[in-house]
Scaffold this active site. Sequence first.
Site, PDB file in Angstrom:
ATOM      1  N   GLY A  30      11.911 -16.468  18.678  1.00 50.42           N
ATOM      2  CA  GLY A  30      12.338 -16.417  17.285  1.00 50.42           C
ATOM      3  C   GLY A  30      13.411 -15.371  17.044  1.00 50.42           C
ATOM      4  O   GLY A  30      14.366 -15.607  16.305  1.00 50.42           O
ATOM      5  N   ASP A 140      12.331  -2.321  19.274  1.00 49.92           N
ATOM      6  CA  ASP A 140      11.014  -2.166  19.887  1.00 49.92           C
ATOM      7  C   ASP A 140      10.716  -0.912  20.701  1.00 49.92           C
ATOM      8  O   ASP A 140      11.570  -0.108  21.008  1.00 49.92           O
ATOM      9  CB  ASP A 140      10.662  -3.416  20.684  1.00 49.92           C
ATOM     10  N   HIS A 164       8.363  -4.067  16.783  1.00 51.48           N
ATOM     11  CA  HIS A 164       7.674  -5.356  16.692  1.00 51.48           C
ATOM     12  C   HIS A 164       6.163  -5.246  16.846  1.00 51.48           C
ATOM     13  O   HIS A 164       5.443  -6.194  16.570  1.00 51.48           O
ATOM     14  CB  HIS A 164       8.231  -6.311  17.753  1.00 51.48           C
ATOM     15  N   ASP A 371      -2.445  -7.018  16.413  1.00 51.41           N
ATOM     16  CA  ASP A 371      -1.166  -7.688  16.651  1.00 51.41           C
ATOM     17  C   ASP A 371      -0.173  -7.196  15.608  1.00 51.41           C
ATOM     18  O   ASP A 371      -0.525  -7.109  14.426  1.00 51.41           O
ATOM     19  CB  ASP A 371      -1.354  -9.214  16.499  1.00 51.41           C
ATOM     20  N   TYR A 498      16.286  32.950  -4.388  1.00 50.19           N
ATOM     21  CA  TYR A 498      15.882  33.671  -3.172  1.00 50.19           C
ATOM     22  C   TYR A 498      15.252  32.755  -2.112  1.00 50.19           C
ATOM     23  O   TYR A 498      15.912  32.369  -1.143  1.00 50.19           O
ATOM     24  CB  TYR A 498      14.941  34.839  -3.525  1.00 50.19           C
ATOM     25  N   ASP A 678      17.540  25.990  -4.384  1.00 52.04           N
ATOM     26  CA  ASP A 678      17.028  24.927  -3.507  1.00 52.04           C
ATOM     27  C   ASP A 678      15.970  24.032  -4.121  1.00 52.04           C
ATOM     28  O   ASP A 678      15.532  23.089  -3.484  1.00 52.04           O
ATOM     29  CB  ASP A 678      16.457  25.546  -2.226  1.00 52.04           C
TER      30      ASP A 678
HETATM   31  C1  GDG Z   1       5.434  -9.266  19.803  1.00 54.08           C
HETATM   32  C2  GDG Z   1       4.280  -8.659  19.001  1.00 54.08           C
HETATM   33  C3  GDG Z   1       5.071  -9.943  16.991  1.00 54.08           C
HETATM   34  C4  GDG Z   1       3.797 -18.853  23.513  1.00 54.08           C
HETATM   35  N1  GDG Z   1       3.444 -19.761  24.406  1.00 54.08           N
HETATM   36  C5  GDG Z   1       4.502 -20.549  24.625  1.00 54.08           C
HETATM   37  C6  GDG Z   1       5.540 -20.112  23.820  1.00 54.08           C
HETATM   38  N2  GDG Z   1       5.086 -19.059  23.135  1.00 54.08           N
HETATM   39  C7  GDG Z   1       5.841 -18.296  22.137  1.00 54.08           C
HETATM   40  C8  GDG Z   1       5.297 -18.569  20.764  1.00 54.08           C
HETATM   41  C9  GDG Z   1       5.701 -17.319  19.983  1.00 54.08           C
HETATM   42  C10 GDG Z   1       5.764 -16.247  21.056  1.00 54.08           C
HETATM   43  O1  GDG Z   1       5.676 -16.899  22.319  1.00 54.08           O
HETATM   44  C11 GDG Z   1       4.600 -15.270  20.953  1.00 54.08           C
HETATM   45  O2  GDG Z   1       4.835 -14.432  19.886  1.00 54.08           O
HETATM   46  P1  GDG Z   1       3.719 -13.534  19.195  1.00 54.08           P
HETATM   47  O3  GDG Z   1       4.255 -12.999  17.936  1.00 54.08           O
HETATM   48  O4  GDG Z   1       2.513 -14.351  18.965  1.00 54.08           O
HETATM   49  O5  GDG Z   1       3.328 -12.390  20.235  1.00 54.08           O
HETATM   50  P2  GDG Z   1       4.074 -11.302  21.220  1.00 54.08           P
HETATM   51  O6  GDG Z   1       4.733 -11.970  22.348  1.00 54.08           O
HETATM   52  O7  GDG Z   1       3.015 -10.336  21.583  1.00 54.08           O
HETATM   53  O8  GDG Z   1       5.194 -10.581  20.338  1.00 54.08           O
HETATM   54  C12 GDG Z   1       3.875  -9.617  17.892  1.00 54.08           C
HETATM   55  C13 GDG Z   1       6.267 -10.370  17.826  1.00 54.08           C
HETATM   56  O9  GDG Z   1       6.551  -9.436  18.864  1.00 54.08           O
HETATM   57  C14 GDG Z   1       7.515 -10.531  16.956  1.00 54.08           C
HETATM   58  O10 GDG Z   1       7.855  -9.361  16.305  1.00 54.08           O
HETATM   59  O11 GDG Z   1       4.714 -11.005  16.142  1.00 54.08           O
HETATM   60  O12 GDG Z   1       2.845  -9.044  17.113  1.00 54.08           O
HETATM   61  O13 GDG Z   1       3.172  -8.386  19.850  1.00 54.08           O
HETATM   62  O14 GDG Z   1       6.962 -17.479  19.402  1.00 54.08           O
HETATM   63  O15 GDG Z   1       5.878 -19.743  20.300  1.00 54.08           O
HETATM   64  N3  GDG Z   1       6.739 -20.706  23.800  1.00 54.08           N
HETATM   65  C15 GDG Z   1       6.921 -21.797  24.605  1.00 54.08           C
HETATM   66  N4  GDG Z   1       5.946 -22.252  25.416  1.00 54.08           N
HETATM   67  C16 GDG Z   1       4.734 -21.692  25.469  1.00 54.08           C
HETATM   68  O16 GDG Z   1       3.862 -22.115  26.212  1.00 54.08           O
HETATM   69  N5  GDG Z   1       8.095 -22.435  24.590  1.00 54.08           N
END
Ligand code: GDG
Length: 724
Positions: A30, A140, A164, A371, A498, A678
């Site tokens: 993302g 991060d 993150h 998380d 002062y 100040d």
């Molecule tokens: C850190 C923070 C925060 C998972 N399996 C597959 C796949 N994914 C993608 C998901 C999602 C991403 O991985 C996982 O994102 P998360 O947010 O759940 O977790 P973290 O990797 O720990 O990320 C977290 C994030 O940063 C953003 O700031 O939300 O809290 O720990 O996007 O879709 N993607 C594909 N195949 C898979 O099997 N293509």
Amino acid sequence: MVKTIIVSNRLPVSLRHRNGRFEFKPSAGGLATGLGSIYKSGENIWIGWPGNTVEDPEQRAEIILELHELKMAPVFLTKEDVEQFYEGFSNETLWPAFHYFTQYIVYNPEHWEAYIRVNQMFCEAILKKAAPDDTIWVHDYQLLLLPKMLREALPNATIAFFQHIPFPSYEIIRMIPWRKELLEGVCGSDLIGFHTYDDMRHFLSAVGRITGMSSESGYIQAENRIINVDSFPMGIDYGKFEKQAKSKKTQNIVKNFKTQVGDVKLILTIDRLDYSKGIPQRLHVFYELLKSHKELHGKISMIMVVVPSRDMVQSYKELKEEIDLLVGRINAEYSTLNWIPVHYFYRGFPFEELSAFYSMSDIALVTPLRDGMNLVCKEFVASKTDQTGVLILSEMAGASKELIDAVLVNPNDKQGVVDAIYQALAMKPEEQKSRMVSMQESLKKYDIFQWVKVYLDRLEHVKEKQAELTSRVVDTKIIQEIEEKFKTASNPVLFLDYDGTLTGFKSNPQDAMPDAELKAIIKGLSTKSQVVIISGRDKDTLGQWFKGQSIDMIAEHGVWVKRKSSKEGWELYAEVDDSWKEEIRKIMEYYVLRTPGAFIEEKHHSLVWHYRKVESGLGDLRMRELFSHLKYMARGYNLQVLEGNMVLEIKRPDINKGRAAVTMMKGIEYDFVLAIGDDWTDEDTFKAMPKNAYTIRVGYAYTQANYNIKSYRQVRDLLKKLIE
Ligand code: GDG
């Protein structure tokens, strides 16, 4: 042209070795999508590690060229860097600490050295590309030291930081031996972002306690600028997930998968392999559900996707084994020839298959123990285009602050989660739909593009605020102007506060007596000008400290005045009515008894409650309590309650430094007036000064004064120039 540089530990591509050649696999994450419009435009660039080690200089050169085409620049890490900086300090110290897994924290000084070294390498790589006024957005926890390193090299750059993962309570941060360096590192930024308000609150409290920098309404007061700390809950590329779920390709996969799993309700769980995600706990819940609800056998299955991650780290290896065992146990105990309770995959899936999993599942069970945000739950919601399905979400995920229409659970409450699954299975389609619609509306609005926009707008806003303050900072040109005007004036006057203006603060106020340097400055000034020390201090202390100096003094914010020309000593400038003191003192004493370290100072016209020596946090809390208590009492006596630097003062409203200064200047023609102070009590002085006066406030607060100056040290330097 000013450009934007994005920096993260990992580039949005992965470098892979294939048959002796290299290839790049783009990341579909993302963040990469959201920032695409930024780093791909103009001269902008993304700097980071490509995710693999490359030793050969020729191959490195080739990679640099290829990445250049993709608008990226690599930071090459050696095997040792990866082990000590990435797997070591980042993932064995910071990750467990920030996720409250204190039992996993490794305190290894060698890892810390590597962390400094690699942050420095990132800094050097950025400096090769950055111009002095560029915007640098660091991402991060792997790069906490980088903002300060960048600030030192590029003082005028716009530096932003986003974390993150969670930011934990002060109680956890204080355990890390290098906590101060880490916090000061981040504070090189102009804007510091977290996913949730709790993270930012924890960060501000840790900064206050560990570095001593104070903050108000999300603004940290650093030595020479303000830093904004705010919460920016990250969104997803909503449109992409919605479109993919509706696509023919994904729907065909759904059909195919459904035939394979049979006619069962599906519970989906997707995570990277990580102990923070609560995967074994979730399997225990599922086991319990099957044990206590025999009627569900054959009617419900779990699809569990665990994406390999950090499996070189010992605690992750152990976690993988634990998950394997638990899945084995459940399937061994409950499988039948035509039903498998847990479909378990230890691998990643292509996007269209991931989308199919989201689309076909009835329940998403997202129960991390901790998380930062969690994007999986958001992606599930975006993919449920027919608005059926239930999201069960852990309260410990940042996303739970936004997705309040999910079924929220405490992941440590096994029975609670079992019940939540049961509730989800029984939920009527209308209720599923109304919850889903409300979550979808919110996620559509606050998507990743909106997140980037809001963050960058905020960054611009902070810079504008900083510019407003710095445009008023006393610079060499102003110093020169003041010096010239002072030296040519025939009748100059200086009003000098002062504490905090001529000297620093001490925990015991009586220890802040003038040192030899200050005495010499005052003496020098008094041969060329009228000097007025204008302070809230009591007259006896001031009288004693400046004994023998040829100066005027205003004590206790204008109650007492001592003219150098007068033989009379101290004159009362205001009628003192202290009939109110007894009752107010009793209240203050009650707060002293409840607050170790607090004490009362009595002045002729006021009572002051000091809390500089009180445990940080507690002092503030008690001061607020006392404030509201006193405000109520003050009305009856027509008194004023004022908050100062670690003090709360109650006094008559008509007595202030401004009034005393005006009385002192009455009838005299001054051709040079300079006032420096100040805090809020000096604002009265500034307001009372004639139009052509130079007024300077120490520190970078908003003020009525014309200028700001950094600290009492710079005030002394300025005054020294006047007597050179
Ligand atoms: C850190 C923070 C925060 C998972 N399996 C597959 C796949 N994914 C993608 C998901 C999602 C991403 O991985 C996982 O994102 P998360 O947010 O759940 O977790 P973290 O990797 O720990 O990320 C977290 C994030 O940063 C953003 O700031 O939300 O809290 O720990 O996007 O879709 N993607 C594909 N195949 C898979 O099997 N293509």
